[in-house]
Design an enzyme around this catalytic site. Structure first.
Site, PDB file in Angstrom:
ATOM      1  N   LYS A 150       5.160   2.291 -16.687  1.00 42.94           N
ATOM      2  CA  LYS A 150       5.989   2.342 -15.478  1.00 42.94           C
ATOM      3  C   LYS A 150       7.023   3.461 -15.636  1.00 42.94           C
ATOM      4  O   LYS A 150       7.793   3.475 -16.610  1.00 42.94           O
ATOM      5  CB  LYS A 150       6.687   0.994 -15.317  1.00 42.94           C
ATOM      6  CG  LYS A 150       6.900   0.560 -13.892  1.00 42.94           C
ATOM      7  CD  LYS A 150       7.703  -0.712 -13.919  1.00 42.94           C
ATOM      8  CE  LYS A 150       7.541  -1.525 -12.680  1.00 42.94           C
ATOM      9  NZ  LYS A 150       8.532  -2.607 -12.661  1.00 42.94           N
TER      10      LYS A 150
HETATM   11  C1  E4P Z   1       8.793  -4.142  -9.469  1.00 41.66           C
HETATM   12  O1  E4P Z   1       7.992  -3.659 -10.263  1.00 41.66           O
HETATM   13  C2  E4P Z   1      10.140  -4.587  -9.830  1.00 41.66           C
HETATM   14  O2  E4P Z   1      10.106  -5.192 -11.091  1.00 41.66           O
HETATM   15  C3  E4P Z   1      10.702  -5.604  -8.891  1.00 41.66           C
HETATM   16  O3  E4P Z   1       9.857  -5.918  -7.824  1.00 41.66           O
HETATM   17  C4  E4P Z   1      12.142  -5.408  -8.549  1.00 41.66           C
HETATM   18  O4  E4P Z   1      12.567  -6.436  -7.708  1.00 41.66           O
HETATM   19  P1  E4P Z   1      14.116  -6.801  -7.458  1.00 41.66           P
HETATM   20  O5  E4P Z   1      14.626  -5.903  -6.398  1.00 41.66           O
HETATM   21  O6  E4P Z   1      14.066  -8.230  -7.000  1.00 41.66           O
HETATM   22  O7  E4P Z   1      14.829  -6.610  -8.775  1.00 41.66           O
END
Ligand code: E4P
Length: 214
Positions: free
Chosen positions: A82
């Protein structure tokens, strides 16, 4: 549409995977910090349960991201590295595509960012709709824009709807043709439930008791 779980908790992954509906997991540094467990060990355990696990780099420069991408990609064949949506991140996406390392681009908040990440070689892009909603914008409108752009291009890049907050987000993402949706555990466990299903089971059980008495 593929369904991913947004978590760094291995037990949650095992639970949802046992339902037969789970296609992958997204982790991020905040989720990993919340669980307080070893990052590599967590990722490896998840890789045994699902075919796609996002592991986020923590470096912010190209050299650092490249090093982490090389390292994580060797952990397990199910790892997707990522990478944050920055210009250093774009360089990393290009490097990874050339090396056959699979990536997920995180922190996408505009269609321009989505387009650049796909062109740089991302395998997955993650627009964060809940955080846009929180900021008073329309997160799902961004997904509609991105899917429209994707319909005119032949990108080898899946659109993953991230930062979901409630079941309606998942249905709207599916109706727009998004390829993947990542869902927090508390939202995921709401998906199978409906009060009429519960009421229906209760009535069937009650009626069955009266048959047994006859
Ligand atoms: C995606 O890969 C992220 O980990 C995630 O969806 C972030 O979500 P949040 O805005 O609830 O932290």
């Amino acid at each position: 549409m593929k369904l991913f779980l947004d978590t760094a908790n291995v037990d949650q992954v095992a639970e949802i995977a046992s339902w037969g509906v789970l296609d992958g997991v997204t982790t991020n540094p905040s989720l990993v910090a919340k669980e307080g467990k070893d990052f590599k060990e967590t990722v490896l355990k998840m890789c045994e349960l699902v075919p796609c696990v996002s592991a986020q780099v923590t470096a912010t420069d190209f050299e650092g991201m490249k090093k982490q991408a090389d390292e994580y990609s060797k952990w397990h064949k199910h790892v997707y590295v990522k990478v944050p949506m920055t210009t250093e991140g774009l360089k990393t996406l290009k490097y990874c595509r050339e090396k056959g390392i699979r990536t997920n681009t995180t922190l996408i908040f505009s269609a321009a960012q989505a387009l650049l990440a796909a062109k740089a070689g991302a395998n997955i892009i993650s627009p964060f709709i809940g955080r846009l909603d929180d900021a008073g914008q329309d997160g799902m409108a961004l997904i509609a824009e991105i899917m429209e752009i994707w319909s005119h291009n032949d990108f080898d890049c899946e659109v993953l709807v991230a930062s979901t907050r409630h079941p309606r987000h998942i249905i709207d993402a599916a109706m727009l043709g998004a390829h993947i949706c990542t869902i927090p555990y508390d939202v995921f466990t709401k998906l199978p439930k409906h009060p009429l299903t519960d009421a229906g089971i209760e009535k069937f059980m009650k009626d069955w008791e009266s048959v047994k008495k006859k």
